[in-house]
Write a protein that holds these residues in place. Structure first.
Motif, short mmCIF file in Angstrom:
data_model
loop_
_atom_site.label_atom_id
_atom_site.label_comp_id
_atom_site.label_asym_id
_atom_site.label_seq_id
_atom_site.Cartn_x
_atom_site.Cartn_y
_atom_site.Cartn_z
N SER A 1 -3.47 4.08 -3.51
CA SER A 1 -3.21 3.37 -2.25
C SER A 1 -3.34 1.86 -2.37
CB SER A 1 -4.21 3.83 -1.19
OG SER A 1 -4.19 5.22 -1.07
N GLY B 1 -11.18 5.07 3.80
CA GLY B 1 -10.07 5.96 3.43
C GLY B 1 -10.57 7.39 3.50
N CYS C 1 -7.71 2.60 10.98
CA CYS C 1 -7.87 1.20 10.59
C CYS C 1 -7.19 0.98 9.23
CB CYS C 1 -9.38 0.96 10.52
SG CYS C 1 -9.92 -0.44 9.60
N ASN C 2 -6.49 -0.13 9.10
CA ASN C 2 -5.85 -0.47 7.83
C ASN C 2 -6.79 -1.37 7.03
OD1 ASN C 2 -4.27 -1.31 5.74
ND2 ASN C 2 -2.59 -2.08 7.01
N ILE C 3 -7.24 -0.87 5.89
CA ILE C 3 -8.23 -1.64 5.13
C ILE C 3 -7.61 -2.83 4.38
CG2 ILE C 3 -9.84 0.29 4.89
CD1 ILE C 3 -8.81 0.52 1.94
N ARG D 1 -13.61 6.75 -2.02
CA ARG D 1 -13.23 7.68 -3.08
C ARG D 1 -11.72 7.89 -3.12
NH1 ARG D 1 -15.83 13.60 -2.74
NH2 ARG D 1 -14.35 13.75 -1.02
N PHE D 2 -11.18 7.87 -4.31
CA PHE D 2 -9.78 8.20 -4.59
C PHE D 2 -8.78 7.35 -3.80
CE2 PHE D 2 -11.53 12.70 -5.56
CZ PHE D 2 -12.00 12.25 -6.78
N MET D 3 -8.92 6.06 -3.92
CA MET D 3 -7.98 5.14 -3.28
C MET D 3 -7.02 4.54 -4.32
SD MET D 3 -8.56 5.36 -0.14
CE MET D 3 -7.88 3.94 0.69
N ASP E 1 -9.60 5.36 8.37
CA ASP E 1 -8.40 5.72 7.62
C ASP E 1 -7.18 5.18 8.37
OD1 ASP E 1 -7.92 8.02 5.22
OD2 ASP E 1 -6.14 7.47 6.39
N ILE E 2 -6.13 4.88 7.63
CA ILE E 2 -4.91 4.35 8.26
C ILE E 2 -4.18 5.45 9.04
CG2 ILE E 2 -3.34 4.75 6.31
CD1 ILE E 2 -2.26 1.87 6.85
N ILE F 1 0.96 5.28 0.54
CA ILE F 1 0.31 6.55 0.81
C ILE F 1 1.36 7.55 1.22
CG2 ILE F 1 -2.01 5.81 1.47
CD1 ILE F 1 -1.17 5.85 4.29
N GLY G 1 -9.72 10.06 4.98
CA GLY G 1 -8.81 11.22 5.03
C GLY G 1 -9.17 12.16 6.16
N CYS H 1 0.86 -1.17 0.00
CA CYS H 1 0.00 0.00 0.00
C CYS H 1 0.90 1.22 0.00
CB CYS H 1 -0.87 -0.07 1.24
SG CYS H 1 -1.13 1.45 2.07
C1 LIG Z 1 -6.32 10.30 -1.77
S1 LIG Z 1 -6.83 10.19 -0.12
C2 LIG Z 1 -8.61 10.19 -0.31
C3 LIG Z 1 -9.32 10.73 0.88
C4 LIG Z 1 -10.84 10.81 0.77
N1 LIG Z 1 -11.42 9.52 0.46
C5 LIG Z 1 -11.29 11.84 -0.23
O1 LIG Z 1 -11.96 11.49 -1.19
O2 LIG Z 1 -10.95 13.00 -0.06
C6 LIG Z 1 -6.53 8.49 0.28
C7 LIG Z 1 -6.76 8.20 1.73
O3 LIG Z 1 -6.67 6.79 1.92
C8 LIG Z 1 -6.00 6.53 3.12
N2 LIG Z 1 -5.43 5.18 3.04
C9 LIG Z 1 -4.45 4.74 2.23
N3 LIG Z 1 -4.19 3.44 2.45
C10 LIG Z 1 -5.03 3.04 3.41
C11 LIG Z 1 -5.24 1.81 4.08
N4 LIG Z 1 -4.52 0.74 3.80
N5 LIG Z 1 -6.20 1.75 5.03
C12 LIG Z 1 -6.94 2.84 5.33
N6 LIG Z 1 -6.78 4.04 4.75
C13 LIG Z 1 -5.84 4.14 3.79
C14 LIG Z 1 -4.95 7.64 3.19
O4 LIG Z 1 -4.47 7.86 4.49
C15 LIG Z 1 -5.73 8.84 2.64
O5 LIG Z 1 -6.37 9.54 3.65
#
Ligand SMILES: C[S@@+](CC[C@H](N)C(=O)[O-])C[C@H]1O[C@@H](n2cnc3c(N)ncnc32)[C@H](O)[C@@H]1O
Length: 326
Positions: A173, A107, A149-151, A168-170, A130-131, A40, A109, A38
């Motif tokens: 990641s 996720g 939480c780590n997804i 949205r927007f993962m 979110d992680i 980020i 954010g 992953c």
């Molecule tokens: C591009 S941001 C998108 C934030 C939000 N969804 C938005 O649309 O504004 C990606 C988010 O995913 C979180 N993220 C990345 N890998 C993750 C994981 N394994 N578990 C949980 N959250 C994660 C990051 O910390 C970040 O906040």
């Protein structure tokens, strides 16, 4: 297969010169699509980023001027609301308004989507995970809960808990195999009859010039080679949702987004965010082997080229589907 009532809605007209667009094709998927890594990058102080690759935490210098991740995420959220005029496309308005629906944002954010949506639907309960703890710790509406939480691991929820799940927007990641794992987990915690919705960007800059095209292709190739991450995640998300045999009523909608100030505030914000995103990937792609200064200059030059072209677009998609059984 969940394709019973497939419908595709194209809401905005395509730009005239759509057929001149130059697409960068990913030639082949990497052989090893099974590593759960992953990636980020998020600022943890004024000039430092945290980057996760799998469970490994790396620290690096962030030379981007706009380095407040929460600010950026708020800005992205409100530009998306401006684009779509709604915070979701699934048919859940009545559910959120009149029932005590349970909603999960994956996720999340800084929690902007949740904070914005939960105020409009006070009867429903909202959960954001979110992680990184970028979300507000104390001051938030009473119908909102945030957790770290780590997804990429099993979600800390029972089966069939949520009425609606939003992600949205993962794209930057999740690896190819992580997408499969995550969607499966989300469908597990979704109630029968509930909706799952995913929003992703193509990261295909229609009408881009040679500098932007070259940089974009290099960064995309490097992320696939090093991490198995394809940031052009919209087609991947669509395929995985449609292929899930517990989902039905698949729908999709898309919007073209102008890149550059010729597209008003939305275009300005979208281009600035693209610049931020590519610069912030510097550590992850090891500055493409050209050194930080040259890398930054390449990004600036590509962004200027986009700004001056005044006809570059990207495309944002929303996909949604219903869990079978009700
Ligand atoms: C591009 S941001 C998108 C934030 C939000 N969804 C938005 O649309 O504004 C990606 C988010 O995913 C979180 N993220 C990345 N890998 C993750 C994981 N394994 N578990 C949980 N959250 C994660 C990051 O910390 C970040 O906040």
């Amino acid at each position: 297969m969940g394709r019973a009532h497939s419908k595709s809605t194209q809401v905005q007209a395509m730009p005239r010169d759509r057929y001149n667009q130059k697409f960068t094709q990913i030639q082949a998927l990497p052989r090893d699509c099974y590593k759960q890594k992953c990636l980020i990058s998020s600022p943890c102080s004024s000039n430092t980023t945290i980057t996760y690759v799998g469970d490994t935490k790396m620290y690096g210098k962030n030379e981007v001027q706009r380095n407040d991740e929460c600010d950026r995420l708020h800005m992205v959220h409100f530009s998306m609301r401006d684009l779509w005029k709604t915070n979701f496309s699934s048919p859940i308005e009545d559910l959120l308004t009149n029932k005590r629906a349970k909603v999960l944002d994956v996720g999340c954010g800084g929690g902007t989507w949740i904070l914005d949506t939960s105020l409009k639907y006070p009867k429903s309960e909202f959960f954001g995970i979110d992680i990184l703890p970028l979300f507000p710790q104390c001051i938030k509406p009473s119908n909102v809960t945030f957790s770290q939480c780590n997804i990429l691991k099993r979600l800390p929820y029972d089966d069939n808990v949520f009425d609606y799940i939003h992600m949205r927007f993962m794209g930057s990641s999740l690896t190819f195999s992580a997408w499969e794992f995550v969607i499966k987990e989300l469908v597990r915690v979704l109630k029968s009859g509930g909706y799952i919705e995913i929003c992703e960007v193509d990261h295909i800059w229609m009408n881009e010039g040679p500098r932007a095209g070259k940089l974009r292709a290099k960064v995309i190739r490097e992320l696939i080679r090093r991490y198995n991450i394809c940031i052009m995640a919209s087609s991947l998300a669509r395929r995985i949702l449609r292929g899930n045999d517990q989902l039905t009523d698949f729908h999709q909608e898309k919007r073209m987004v102008p890149m550059g100030s010729w597209g008003g505030k939305l275009g300005e914000v979208f281009l600035e965010n693209a610049k931020w995103g590519v610069k912030n990937l510097k550590n992850a792609v090891d500055s493409l082997g050209v050194g930080d200064v040259r890398y930054d200059a390449m990004v600036d030059s590509a962004i200027n080229e986009i700004e001056f072209k005044k006809n570059v677009f990207d495309t944002v998609h929303r996909f949604w589907a219903k869990k079978i059984g009700k």
